[in-house]
Design an enzyme around this catalytic site. Structure first.
Site, PDB file in Angstrom:
ATOM      1  CG  ASP A   1       3.530 -12.263   3.109  1.00 62.18           C
ATOM      2  OD1 ASP A   1       3.146 -10.972   3.967  1.00 62.18           O
ATOM      3  OD2 ASP A   1       4.697 -12.473   2.713  1.00 62.18           O
TER       4      ASP A   1
ATOM      5  CB  THR B   1       7.196  -7.524   3.982  1.00 54.24           C
ATOM      6  OG1 THR B   1       6.194  -7.250   4.108  1.00 54.24           O
ATOM      7  CG2 THR B   1       8.457  -7.438   4.324  1.00 54.24           C
TER       8      THR B   1
ATOM      9  CB  SER C   1      -1.097   3.885  13.801  1.00 50.76           C
ATOM     10  OG  SER C   1      -1.519   4.082  14.703  1.00 50.76           O
TER      11      SER C   1
ATOM     12  NE  ARG D   1       6.176   2.393   3.003  1.00 50.80           N
ATOM     13  CZ  ARG D   1       6.742   1.508   3.763  1.00 50.80           C
ATOM     14  NH1 ARG D   1       7.206   0.736   2.713  1.00 50.80           N
ATOM     15  NH2 ARG D   1       6.070   1.910   4.640  1.00 50.80           N
TER      16      ARG D   1
ATOM     17  CG  ASN E   1       4.005 -13.700   8.119  1.00 53.69           C
ATOM     18  OD1 ASN E   1       4.482 -14.461   7.644  1.00 53.69           O
ATOM     19  ND2 ASN E   1       3.670 -12.182   7.976  1.00 53.69           N
ATOM     20  CG  ASP E   2       3.487 -15.871   4.633  1.00 55.24           C
ATOM     21  OD1 ASP E   2       2.456 -15.503   4.870  1.00 55.24           O
ATOM     22  OD2 ASP E   2       4.599 -15.270   3.821  1.00 55.24           O
TER      23      ASP E   2
END
Length: 1431
Positions: free
Chosen positions: A457, A459, A660, A832, A1031-1032
């Site tokens: 992952d 984050t 986006s 970024r 979520n992992d």
């Protein structure tokens, strides 16, 4: 994982058949099967479904209908099942009370050895078949299986306890009763209807209230939010890995009546939502309120696992609970039971051994028939003694069944528990969070040394969940914002220890800098050159990034501190005006809300990027102190930090939000002077099109891009050339042995290898003065320097003027070129980037546009498209303000860890829910993507067809035209690929060939599916998944090895993982050291166990020739049963627990050694056969040497028992000597203790037996060792000769293999014998071994300083005793008393003595003087609390 299909072929949400749901990326590459196979698979699946209570559920007709009635006490009923909706309980444990035993029994007997022993147990319990007892196999087998099942149950019970903690969390639910609603409308009584409720008791239809920073307990529809403008800011990092807060808002028709408790209690509404499904990004539903039906979208839905941020509170209606929530739908509902891949090979060996047992048994049976015909039938004393063929055959099977030792699994459990104990390493302990390493299973320890694919992952796993403003480009000058770096340098890390502390042995290692004379200077040059090469390859910098710096001379870089000073010194220059406007843009162009806490200003932001930008503006003197709906107050310091601050109020006219599609956000401000200005920030590709000088900007951007592409092409060709040269060199150079007598050639070969590895990725040969040279990346150098306690020296202020050219500040072309160059440089560093622009507006222009924009934002049709078109009218003709670069801060040590893992041959995939640009930036910063990497971006909406892009990429990789390949794919494209069988095949071929894969916008189920595909489709692969969020969990459970990071996203991932720790960097030592050790230990344990069994039982087979193949045991039965339990168990257990073939520093410094595991070099069928051949040869030698020397001669006792004890003793000594003295590399006291206990225990056993054995009918045991063969010198002679011959055979085998087929392990074991090389390897691994060395140094320093204190006290006591003695002598002689010496010059020289004492007394006086001089040191040392001082 359940594979439940939709009832409809379409992908309409809500259309599913079961409680589990289809993974859109699962089931790739399904093989075609015939009807019979499909029928069998169907029956098996049906049985599984029944065991797991998995039933198919049809979809609803019109969606899930949820009436709004919080006062109802009756549970709502699920239309699909006719039963109440499932509760809100979640389960991450692997088993339930119903399926635990069936699953575990199936798992235990999937081990062929266990199944074999079950069959043997059945044969043993048949009367007259067994000569070794009826229950000698079934009892230990049941004990072992019970032990294994209990351990697995305990591990899963711990997961259940973690689930229990989550299910018992508390939230607030609105549950008024009807009586309260009918009798009163008192607000206070209604407020009392908000009650605390455990998560597991939350039901569909409940109204819950969520406070700020509270987790969402179930999937909700937002009814009302107290946030600014009715917004609720939701953190979804645990679901999709994105750090940006999502803005959610209740529908106006719903929010208004739900804002007050009175109207909430009486509200009448009906919600209709889709059926539970996997899709995190889309939602369909509707609400009917007041006779009006309004659609619901994803903007009104929040999911379980999210967190409410920057919002006082929120009210929501529960629509999905428990296993039907989105986060649980994307998880692995039925995680598989994990088993090590090494077990597959062990199973094959067991099958081979079973056939060997059957062959031996058949051979012995035939031999018995021959002996029966030739001998037994002619012997009168054997009349009627014949035995049936089946009985003979079965008895031999029972006799030889121990060639497959039951102890292989029993002792292995002990070994793995011991391995877990030693994996609790101080170097994997995170001191800041007080988080140690934790293992939740020991089953797959050896797999940690065989990992070939790493899925990570982003984050919270690679990054630290924080953003730092790092660089700024203004008017052609780049500035480094390094205040946080300087603070870290000022805090001062502990000094880096470069070597392990050792006791001095004869001579000490001298530092490289000190060479005492000219004679050794020339010799030291070669050493220093080699050390330099070693440190460059194995040391502190990235070998793939050598070309990032133009020269060895540090290039100066301006910091933002210098910028502020320049603005103070030159306040009215053209550059200063541009710089101040850029800083003002940072402060105004955002939506952050300031908060004052303890006198300091902090900010609430929708994204960490905006927080970093507005915080940087604050650091640079433009502090946002207040923000209302239509005003922003900025505090500046025009008169210096000590002067009076200036407060200016800026009126916010409009905010055009970021999307986006637009890739920018803008804000329209009325300045204090009344003028109107629009500020905009966004991606450079977007902002370039909106600049006033668009054509010139595009030209400059193309020029910069062309130079960068030429440079990258040159670097790629250089890397390809070097790789080709290395392969040619390897193919030409045969591998030789690195023997002790060839130390110098070994060093030369190592130096050549290191230089070849050092040149990988080093493109410094490119002309640094060329326009195509790589830009200087001094920020990376600064970070690297600080990591070793060497903060970058501040730039002198008077040099600032040399780098700020006011003429350039007025040249638009130069500014644009430099700005694009800076942006490219920032992106290369993995930062970024954003470009800022601004434009002054006329009042009339703004008012005209405002009308258009207002109409667009209030339109009921195509509102989004109209708003974007209206924004395009005002966002144009911008002046360039500058560019910024933000660092998504990596965890400590991540780039170095990834470098070493890639060098170890592990392919890494980064799977994240973030957008593509963010994922690529992180890939650059963590060194997953090199600057010379070739990126293959797969986009379903791209210009070229997906298949063409993938085939071209595959062709380039296979053609050797790519130095380093990276595939980038998003979740939407994965879905498209998965829907096409042909695309799936090409995609899979591409991703397993490429070096790295970056998958963005991936849902949790897609992550798990990718892991499963690689695990099941790549032969011999071992996968490891690492993550920190909920979520992992699915991919962690799907991988061979699951590692959880106990990070900021909670403990969900850690709870379901196999192993957990606090930082990604710990993965380096976990895999390269402990994983390698455990793999080697388990491999040696396994082959060692098979070896000793064949060594022992081959002698029993050879003995059958001399007893007519009747199955008579060569050994006494009690001794036979104790062979594996008492006398040979310790050597294999100690070997499997404590073996370290190489030092940790070597394994960390040379990650390439890890490839031994993934390629199965330490345990394969060839190695097994080699060990078995050795065992057979040694067994034959052992038996026939003893048979020839001892049995055939007329000695005191040459019976079967004496011969059996002699063979038994030889075997016990051989097992201990080989496994502990020959095979074990790091010999310790424990190894010698195991040898002593094993051999000593065997002799003690015989001594006891000789005295207490009663039944001497079959074996003549009584008094054997003490009175008969134990007193026979020939017995001991045969013993020593047999042991010597067998050990010499073993040593000869190893010597020949090392001489003609040396391995990398052999090479580096020899290199470790050199103290100089070992210390340089330790320097290379210093970062990973710091905590252990620091702790060891601290304890040693304390002991040393305590010793110094004690020594000073002893010397002081000696001085006092001497003074008292001198005074006593003087008093006895009637002379004057001698005062105690003082710490004066006379005292130190020894000349102070009125009585002119003797020379001996003068020497003692000198010692006393020195002691007194050091006396003041005692108090200083005592003040440091080093131990307790006893006087």
């Amino acid at each position: 994982m359940q594979n439940i299909e939709y009832s409809d072929s379409s992908t309409t949400k809500g259309s599913r058949k079961g409680k589990g749901f289809i993974n859109t990326c699962a089931g790739a590459f399904k093989p075609r099967t015939n009807p019979i196979t499909r029928t069998i698979n169907g029956v098996i699946d049906d049985i599984k479904k029944r065991i797991e209570k998995h039933y198919e559920i049809p979809p609803t007709k019109n969606g899930r209908i949820i009436p709004f009635c919080p006062h109802e006490t009756d549970t709502l009923v699920d239309e699909r099942t006719g039963l109440p909706y499932i509760n809100n309980t979640v389960r991450s444990s692997r088993y339930t009370a119903w399926n635990f035993l069936p699953k575990q029994l199936a798992f235990q007997f999937s081990k062929l050895a266990n199944f074999f022993f079950l069959c043997i147990s059945i044969l043993q319990m048949i009367p007259t078949l067994s000569t070794t007892g009826s229950y000698t196999t079934i009892v230990p087998l049941l004990f072992f299986i019970t032990l294994s099942i209990s351990r697995e149950g305990y591990d899963d019970f711990r997961r259940y306890q973690g689930d229990k903690l989550e299910n018992k969390r508390v939230t607030t639910v609105f549950r008024p009763d009807k009586k309260t609603l009918e009798s009163t409308t008192d607000t206070d009584m209604l407020e009392d209807s908000w009650v605390d409720c455990q998560w597991q008791d939350v039901r569909v239809g409940d109204v819950v209230r969520i406070e700020r920073d509270e987790q969402i307990p179930a999937d909700l529809v937002i009814l009302h939010s107290d946030g600014l403008g009715g917004n609720a800011y939701i953190e979804t990092m645990a679901l999709d890995g994105e750090t940006n807060l999502k803005t959610k808002q209740a529908l106006p028709s719903v929010s208004k009546p739900c804002g007050h408790v009175e109207s909430l209690a009486t509200l009448e509404a009906e919600f209709v939502v889709e059926d539970p499904n996997l899709d995190l990004y889309n939602f369909e539903g509707k609400v009917t309120i007041g006779g009006e039906t309004v659609p619901l979208s994803n903007g009104q839905i929040v999911y379980r696992g999210s967190i409410l941020r920057n919002t006082p509170n929120m009210i929501g209606l529960v629509i999905f609970t428990g296993e039907e929530t989105k986060i649980r739908m994307n998880s692995n509902k039925n995680p598989r039971t994990k088993a090590p891949t090494m077990q597959t090979l062990v199973n094959k060996i067991v099958v081979f051994t079973v056939f060997l047992v059957l062959f031996l048994s058949a051979f012995m049976t035939v031999a018995y028939q021959i002996w029966q015909r030739n001998v037994e039938k002619g012997s009168w004393y054997l009349a009627d003694g014949g035995v049936g063929d089946f009985q003979v055959f079965a008895s031999f099977i029972i006799m030889f069944n121990t060639l497959i030792p039951l102890s292989l699994y029993i002792s292995l459990e002990i070994v793995k528990v011991g391995q877990i104990v030693f994996m609790n390493d101080i170097d994997m302990y995170h001191e800041e969070s007080d988080t140690p390493f934790e293992a939740r299973t020991s089953t797959i320890n050896e797999e940690c040394g065989q990992v070939s694919y790493l899925f990570s992952d982003k984050t919270g796993t690679l990054t630290d969940n924080t953003m730092e403003f790092r660089k700024l480009s203004i008017a052609g000058v780049a500035w480094l914002h390094d205040l946080d770096i300087k603070r870290a340098g000022m805090n001062g890390d502990r000094p880096l220890i470069k070597h392990k502390r050792r006791k001095k042995k004869g001579h000490s290692y001298k530092p490289r800098e000190s060479h005492g004379d000219a004679a050794s200077a020339q010799k030291s040059k070669n050493k220093q050159f080699l050390e330099h090469r070693l440190s460059m390859h194995l040391g502190y910098s990235d070998p793939h990034n050598k070309g990032n710096v133009q020269s060895s001379i540090p290039q100066p870089e301006l910091s933002t501190v210098d910028l502020i000073q320049y603005l103070k010194d030159h306040p009215h220059t053209f550059f200063s005006r541009k710089a101040r406007f850029m800083l003002l843009s940072l402060a105004l162009c955002n939506t952050c809300l300031p908060e004052e806490k303890n006198g300091d200003i902090t900010y609430q932001a929708a994204s960490p990027d905006e927080l970093a930008l507005v915080t940087a503006a604050k650091d640079l003197g433009y502090m946002v102190v207040d923000r209302q709906i239509d005003t922003i107050t900025v505090k500046t310091f025009p008169n210096g930090d000590d002067g009076e601050p200036l407060y200016e109020e800026y009126k916010v006219l409009d905010v055009i939000e970021f999307t986006s599609a637009r890739k920018r956000m803008s804000i329209i401000i009325r300045l204090p002077n009344g003028k109107i200005c629009i500020f905009s920030k966004g991606a450079d590709s977007t902002m370039t099109e909106l600049l006033k000088l668009k054509d010139l900007a595009q030209q400059k951007a193309l020029e910069v891009e062309k130079r960068v592409n030429i440079r990258k092409s040159m670097e790629v060709q250089e890397v390809i050339r070097r790789n080709s040269m290395q392969r040619q060199s390897m193919s030409r150079t045969p591998r030789g042995s690195l023997q002790i007598s060839r130390v110098l050639p070994a060093k030369d070969e190592l130096d050549m290898w290191l230089r070849d590895k050092d040149r990988e990725g080093d493109n410094s040969s490119l002309d640094s003065d060329s326009i195509y040279s790589r830009p200087s990346m001094s920020y990376a150098a600064a970070r690297h320097s600080l990591a070793f306690g060497e903060p970058k020296l501040p730039l002198e202020r008077d040099k600032t003027d040399q780098f700020v050219d006011e003429a350039v500040a007025m040249d638009d072309g130069t500014i644009l070129e430099k700005c694009f160059t800076h942006i490219n440089e920032f992106a290369t560093e993995g930062l970024r980037t954003l470009m800022y622009g601004y434009r002054m507006l006329e009042e009339e222009e703004y008012q005209t546009w405002k009308k258009i924009y207002s109409e667009a934002t209030t339109s009921l049709v195509n509102r989004k498209e109209k708003s974007e078109r209206a924004a395009d009218l005002i966002e144009r003709n911008f002046e360039l303000a500058g560019a910024t670069a933000i660092e998504d801060k990596l965890q400590k040590g991540v780039p170095d860890a990834i470098d070493k893992l890639l060098r170890a041959g592990i392919k890494m995939w980064m799977l994240t829910g973030d957008k593509r640009e963010t994922a690529i930036n992180i890939g650059h910063s963590c060194h997953l993507i090199r600057d010379y990497s070739t990126l293959t971006i797969l986009d379903k909406d791209g210009v070229e067809p997906l298949k063409t892009v993938m085939e071209n990429g595959l062709r380039e990789i296979e053609g050797g035209n790519v130095a380093h390949s990276v595939v980038v794919v998003d979740g939407g494209t994965l879905t498209t690929i998965d829907a096409d069988e042909e695309l799936k095949a090409v995609f899979f071929s591409l991703v397993v060939t490429t070096d790295c894969v970056v998958c963005c916008r991936a849902s949790p189920s897609q992550k798990a599916s990718l892991v499963k595909k690689v695990r099941t489709k790549v032969p011999g692969s071992v996968t490891l998944a690492i993550g920190d969020g909920a979520n992992d969990c699915a991919m962690i459970q799907e991988a061979h090895i699951g590692v959880g990071i106990t990070g900021k996203e909670g403990l969900q991932a850690a709870r379901v993982s196999d192993y957990s720790f606090a930082q990604f960097r710990f993965l380096t030592k976990f895999l390269l050291v402990h994983g390698h050790w455990n793999y080697v230990r388990t491999a040696k344990y396994t082959v060692g166990t098979f070896w000793k069994e064949l060594l022992f039982y081959t002698t029993a087979a050879l003995y059958q020739r001399y007893n007519g193949y009747t199955g008579t045991s060569f050994f006494e039965s009690w001794s036979l049963s104790m062979f594996n339990t008492l006398f040979t168990s310790l050597p294999v257990i100690v070997l499997g627990t404590f073996e370290k073939d190489l030092a940790a520093s070597t394994l960390l410094a040379v990650p390439e050694l890890y490839i031994q595991g993934p390629q199965n070099r330490r345990f394969n069928f060839r190695i097994y056969v080699g060990w078995m051949v050795l065992a057979a040869i040694q067994a034959v030698c052992n038996y026939y040497i003893i048979h020839t020397i001892y049995t055939r001669n007329d000695f005191i006792d040459n019976g079967v028992f004496a011969q059996g004890v002699l063979v038994y003793t030889t075997t016990v000594v051989l097992v201990s000597a080989k496994l502990q003295m020959i095979e074990m590399h790091n010999k310790s006291v424990i190894a010698f203790a195991s040898v002593f206990l094993s051999i000593g225990g065997w002799f003690a056993w015989n001594l006891i037996f000789a005295g207490v054995y009663a039944d001497n009918t079959v074996y003549n045991v009584k008094g054997g060792l003490t009175t008969r063969f134990g007193r026979d010198l020939s017995w001991w002679t045969a013993l020593l000769l047999s042991i010597t011959v067998c050990l010499l055979i073993d040593i000869a085998f190893i010597s020949l293999r090392t001489a003609f087929f040396p391995t990398d392990i052999d090479t580096f074991q020899e290199i470790e014998q050199s103290t100089e090389f070992k210390q340089r390897l330790e320097e290379a691994a210093a970062n990973e071994l710091q905590q252990g060395w620091q702790r060891r140094k601290k304890s040693e320093d304390i002991r040393r300083e305590e010793g110094e204190v004690q020594e000073l006290l002893d010397r002081r006591m000696e001085q006092e005793n001497f003074s008292n003695m001198e005074q006593g002598r003087a008093s006895a002689a009637g002379g004057p008393s001698v005062p105690p010496p003082r710490p004066s010059m006379a005292g130190r020289s020894g000349s102070y003595n009125p009585g002119r004492p003797s020379v001996q007394a003068a020497r003692k006086s000198a010692v006393i003087g020195e002691t007194l001089e050091e006396e003041e040191d005692i108090e200083e040392i005592v003040a440091k609390r080093f131990g307790q001082i006893r006087r």
